[in-house]
Scaffold this motif. Sequence first.
Motif, PDB file in Angstrom:
ATOM      1  N   LEU B  49      -7.591  39.516 -47.102  1.00 13.68           N
ATOM      2  CA  LEU B  49      -8.252  38.203 -47.121  1.00 13.68           C
ATOM      3  C   LEU B  49      -8.857  37.920 -48.498  1.00 13.68           C
ATOM      4  O   LEU B  49      -8.793  36.791 -48.987  1.00 13.68           O
ATOM      5  CB  LEU B  49      -9.344  38.150 -46.037  1.00 13.68           C
ATOM      6  N   VAL B  50      -9.436  38.963 -49.119  1.00 15.48           N
ATOM      7  CA  VAL B  50      -9.989  38.800 -50.470  1.00 15.48           C
ATOM      8  C   VAL B  50      -8.869  38.388 -51.429  1.00 15.48           C
ATOM      9  O   VAL B  50      -9.022  37.455 -52.222  1.00 15.48           O
ATOM     10  CB  VAL B  50     -10.674  40.106 -50.946  1.00 15.48           C
ATOM     11  N   HIS B  51      -7.744  39.066 -51.333  1.00 17.01           N
ATOM     12  CA  HIS B  51      -6.611  38.752 -52.213  1.00 17.01           C
ATOM     13  C   HIS B  51      -6.123  37.313 -51.966  1.00 17.01           C
ATOM     14  O   HIS B  51      -5.754  36.605 -52.909  1.00 17.01           O
ATOM     15  CB  HIS B  51      -5.479  39.763 -51.987  1.00 17.01           C
ATOM     16  N   GLY B  52      -6.148  36.891 -50.723  1.00 14.43           N
ATOM     17  CA  GLY B  52      -5.755  35.516 -50.386  1.00 14.43           C
ATOM     18  C   GLY B  52      -6.685  34.478 -51.005  1.00 14.43           C
ATOM     19  O   GLY B  52      -6.234  33.414 -51.457  1.00 14.43           O
ATOM     20  N   GLU B  53      -7.992  34.793 -51.038  1.00 12.28           N
ATOM     21  CA  GLU B  53      -8.925  33.854 -51.683  1.00 12.28           C
ATOM     22  C   GLU B  53      -8.626  33.722 -53.169  1.00 12.28           C
ATOM     23  O   GLU B  53      -8.787  32.661 -53.755  1.00 12.28           O
ATOM     24  CB  GLU B  53     -10.385  34.325 -51.499  1.00 12.28           C
ATOM     25  N   LYS B  98     -17.241  36.733 -49.183  1.00 11.24           N
ATOM     26  CA  LYS B  98     -18.212  35.649 -48.963  1.00 11.24           C
ATOM     27  C   LYS B  98     -18.361  34.778 -50.219  1.00 11.24           C
ATOM     28  O   LYS B  98     -18.340  33.552 -50.150  1.00 11.24           O
ATOM     29  CB  LYS B  98     -19.570  36.271 -48.592  1.00 11.24           C
ATOM     30  N   LYS B  99     -18.472  35.432 -51.384  1.00 14.73           N
ATOM     31  CA  LYS B  99     -18.643  34.678 -52.634  1.00 14.73           C
ATOM     32  C   LYS B  99     -17.394  33.867 -52.977  1.00 14.73           C
ATOM     33  O   LYS B  99     -17.482  32.714 -53.396  1.00 14.73           O
ATOM     34  CB  LYS B  99     -18.963  35.644 -53.785  1.00 14.73           C
ATOM     35  N   LEU B 100     -16.224  34.496 -52.812  1.00 15.98           N
ATOM     36  CA  LEU B 100     -14.969  33.802 -53.127  1.00 15.98           C
ATOM     37  C   LEU B 100     -14.755  32.611 -52.197  1.00 15.98           C
ATOM     38  O   LEU B 100     -14.358  31.527 -52.637  1.00 15.98           O
ATOM     39  CB  LEU B 100     -13.781  34.767 -53.015  1.00 15.98           C
ATOM     40  N   ARG B 101     -15.004  32.804 -50.911  1.00 16.15           N
ATOM     41  CA  ARG B 101     -14.787  31.713 -49.960  1.00 16.15           C
ATOM     42  C   ARG B 101     -15.720  30.538 -50.271  1.00 16.15           C
ATOM     43  O   ARG B 101     -15.321  29.379 -50.226  1.00 16.15           O
ATOM     44  CB  ARG B 101     -14.982  32.237 -48.530  1.00 16.15           C
ATOM     45  N   LYS B 102     -16.983  30.879 -50.612  1.00 18.16           N
ATOM     46  CA  LYS B 102     -17.951  29.829 -50.933  1.00 18.16           C
ATOM     47  C   LYS B 102     -17.485  29.039 -52.172  1.00 18.16           C
ATOM     48  O   LYS B 102     -17.502  27.813 -52.187  1.00 18.16           O
ATOM     49  CB  LYS B 102     -19.323  30.464 -51.186  1.00 18.16           C
ATOM     50  N   LYS B 103     -17.065  29.778 -53.184  1.00 16.94           N
ATOM     51  CA  LYS B 103     -16.575  29.142 -54.410  1.00 16.94           C
ATOM     52  C   LYS B 103     -15.359  28.261 -54.090  1.00 16.94           C
ATOM     53  O   LYS B 103     -15.254  27.130 -54.551  1.00 16.94           O
ATOM     54  CB  LYS B 103     -16.183  30.230 -55.425  1.00 16.94           C
ATOM     55  N   ASN B 104     -14.442  28.784 -53.275  1.00 17.53           N
ATOM     56  CA  ASN B 104     -13.212  28.052 -52.956  1.00 17.53           C
ATOM     57  C   ASN B 104     -13.474  26.790 -52.145  1.00 17.53           C
ATOM     58  O   ASN B 104     -12.793  25.771 -52.330  1.00 17.53           O
ATOM     59  CB  ASN B 104     -12.222  28.974 -52.239  1.00 17.53           C
ATOM     60  N   ILE B 105     -14.460  26.844 -51.250  1.00 19.85           N
ATOM     61  CA  ILE B 105     -14.803  25.628 -50.496  1.00 19.85           C
ATOM     62  C   ILE B 105     -15.393  24.593 -51.462  1.00 19.85           C
ATOM     63  O   ILE B 105     -15.140  23.399 -51.337  1.00 19.85           O
ATOM     64  CB  ILE B 105     -15.748  25.962 -49.319  1.00 19.85           C
TER      65      ILE B 105
END
Lengths: 138, 138
Positions: B49-53, B98-105
């Motif tokens: 999932l991290v790699h996907g972000e 968590k950080k990557l998803r927040k940035k991506n949103i």
Amino acid sequence: MNFTIEKSIEILERTPAVLEAMLKNVSAEWTEKSEGGETWSAFDVLGHLVHGEKTDWIPRMEIILSLAPDKTFEPFDRFAQFEESKGKTLPQLLDEFKKLRKKNIGVLHSKKITSKNLEEKAFHPAFGEVTLAQLLAT
Amino acid sequence: MNFTIEKSIEILERTPAVLEAMLKNVSAEWTEKSEGGETWSAFDVLGHLVHGEKTDWIPRMEIILSLAPDKTFEPFDRFAQFEESKGKTLPQLLDEFKKLRKKNIGVLHSKKITSKNLEEKAFHPAFGEVTLAQLLAT
């Protein structure tokens, strides 16, 4: 992985928080709609889990640990939630599930289950003989 | 259900909390063991999932919204996590996700995507033509 009660409780006690993280304050469109046909909505699944806390794994554990000569599980009503959840809201079901799961883990602790207990069996109406370890692992 | 960016964000922004509720402080035996063979452990899935972000849905959205004449996605490396997660702990991966998803949103919000944008397409190396709506819904 070897089955232990402690490791099972680690997972069992997390379920309410996982469901809350998934479902709390999500639009009704996500939680009340199914995928069509006979599929279930998240609201339906949650009602099913509530019904399972009331009638499934704890009563079945009691049957396995009892001294009854005929240890047979009651059939589980997979559609009970369609009546039982009527008039309830999703937050109410989340709260109900959380309280029931907490109470049931208390019951599980109170039994002081031994590794010998885990091998005790009862008869499942669909699957045949099941051990307590199998019941608690699924 | 009709696809909207707002309803997708409702789900996308919950994933880190769901994963934390499932995995934080769970014994390593639950999170590091796979089911055998080529199955993945929870730790492996989280690395995936991290790699996907980092490499999947946001870069692919950028390709679809770009003016490039040849809009083709880079193939996604489904096994990258076996190298990338090396030496990391599960709490580190949870935090990274968590950080990557927040940035991506944040990136998703910043694009101010229109319903017309949602119909724009690129070429997926395995599935053929996909629209932005399809990319964001999966």
